[in-house]
Motif scaffolding. Structure first.
Motif, short mmCIF file in Angstrom:
data_model
loop_
_atom_site.label_atom_id
_atom_site.label_comp_id
_atom_site.label_asym_id
_atom_site.label_seq_id
_atom_site.Cartn_x
_atom_site.Cartn_y
_atom_site.Cartn_z
N ASP A 1 -7.11 22.34 56.55
CA ASP A 1 -7.69 22.87 55.32
C ASP A 1 -7.91 21.72 54.34
O ASP A 1 -7.19 20.73 54.36
CB ASP A 1 -6.75 23.88 54.66
N ASP B 1 -7.46 21.90 51.13
CA ASP B 1 -6.76 22.10 49.86
C ASP B 1 -5.39 21.41 49.80
O ASP B 1 -4.63 21.64 48.88
CB ASP B 1 -6.61 23.59 49.58
N GLN C 1 -2.79 22.00 51.40
CA GLN C 1 -1.63 22.83 51.68
C GLN C 1 -0.98 22.38 52.99
O GLN C 1 0.21 22.52 53.18
CB GLN C 1 -2.03 24.30 51.79
N ARG D 1 4.94 24.16 54.03
CA ARG D 1 3.59 24.27 53.48
C ARG D 1 3.63 24.04 51.97
O ARG D 1 4.40 24.66 51.26
CB ARG D 1 3.00 25.64 53.78
N ARG E 1 -1.28 24.66 46.82
CA ARG E 1 -2.62 24.11 46.73
C ARG E 1 -2.66 22.94 45.77
O ARG E 1 -2.05 23.00 44.71
CB ARG E 1 -3.55 25.20 46.18
MG MG Z 1 -5.16 27.17 51.28
#
Ligand code: MG
Ligand code: UDP
Length: 309
Positions: free
Chosen positions: A93, A95, A97, A196, A199
């Motif tokens: 991703d 972002d 994350q 994780r 963002r």
């Molecule tokens: Mg995300």
């Protein structure tokens, strides 16, 4: 030298993309692989694509792909995978994350002979309790129902070997639940646990309605169990109705039949009507997806593709 391409689907991620690229490039520096990155702009309406182009102008390892409109993450990913020929492909991703630093570990497992190395989240910082609860319920349900096991708490963040990508490219179904498909290809799979992060910038593109539909997509594309469930529900209700019918007849024979029983009739009609509608709805979900598949439209359309220089 072997090649590695990182495929990054992005939809309105202009705020965080430069930071993402900086962190990714730092990871590239430590790998003795010929690395490149493919940014897929999934029809963003902010200046995500402009940022991608400027990254590409300053870095020869950057390729860009823009879709003709927003097709959703699953299709953006598919488009990205279709446009790479590297020996290993990482999907991540935009972002932040998913920490790009984990790619080093992915590569080590790939070198040791794994075909699919996926990140499993040990924790999800910066997400609400409701999101965590619904996510864990979803993984439990699909885990029970799915014919292919879908690993828990696992997103799309992973590394795929060439043959895993080639296998995946042969799957052209429109209703794409990538997490399931990644597992479906099989070969040697390996989980890497990570935390994780929240963002880096921007907001999630998912709301609960979208997530709910995503969950239905996942379940219907990997399991026929709801259809079976509808059958058994119908069967159970039929048996109950039969017993109840016998009882009514016996009662009428023994005690006569004064006109009564409005509540019984109402309850029976409403209940049977409800069961029938549920069963029809379940069938409809599958039929609707069959309809979409049968149209055979292309999965996505490309606006422009700029390979690495
Ligand atoms: Mg995300
Ligand atoms: N994304 C995309 N197309 C979409 C929605 C999202 O390419 O229609 C990308 C998004 O830019 C991000 C990734 O998919 O890189 C994950 O999206 P998001 O962070 O919104 O999902 P979450 O992490 O909340 O599950």
């Amino acid at each position: 030298m072997q090649t590695l391409t990182v495929v990054v689907p992005a939809y309105n991620e202009s705020e965080g993309l430069r930071e993402f690229h900086a962190r990714l490039v730092a990871v590239f520096a430590g790998l003795d692989l010929d690395c490149s990155v493919l940014y897929v702009d999934d029809g963003s309406d902010d200046d995500t694509f402009a940022v991608m182009r400027s990254l590409a102008a300053n870095d020869a390892r950057v390729a860009t792909l823009r879709l003709s409109r927003n097709f959703g993450k699953e299709l953006a990913l598919t488009a990205g995978l279709d446009h790479t020929d590297a020996d290993a492909v990482v999907v991540i991703d935009a972002d932040l994350q998913d920490p790009p630093e984990l790619i080093r570990e992915f590569v080590a497992h790939w070198r040791a002979g794994c075909d699919v190395v996926y990140g499993t989240r040990a924790s999800r910082d910066g997400e609400t309790r409701l999101k965590k609860l619904t996510a864990s319920t979803f993984y439990r349900v699909i885990g029970r129902l799915s014919d292919t096991p879908v690993p828990r708490d696992t997103g799309d963040f992973r590394l795929l070997s060439r043959r895993a990508v080639d296998a995946l490219k042969r799957v052209r179904e429109r209703q794409r639940f990538m997490k399931g498909l990644f597992t479906w290809v099989g070969f040697r799979q390996k989980a890497v646990v990570y935390a994780r992060d929240p963002r880096f910038a921007g907001a999630t593109k998912w709301n609960y309605w979208k997530l709910w539909n995503f969950a239905i997509d996942g379940i219907t594309s990997f399991s026929g169990a709801p259809l079976k469930l509808a059958t058994y529900l119908g069967l159970g209700v039929a048996v109950l109705s039969f017993v109840f019918g016998l009882w009514i007849v016996a009662k009428a024979l023994l005690f006569g039949d004064p006109v009564q029983g409005y509540p019984t009739i109402m309850v029976t009609i409403l209940f049977l009507g409800g069961v029938q509608l549920i069963a029809l709805g379940v069938i409809g979900e599958y039929l609707g997806r069959l309809y979409v598949e049968s149209k055979q439209r292309p999965l996505y359309l490309v606006d422009e593709y700029q390979p690495t220089r």
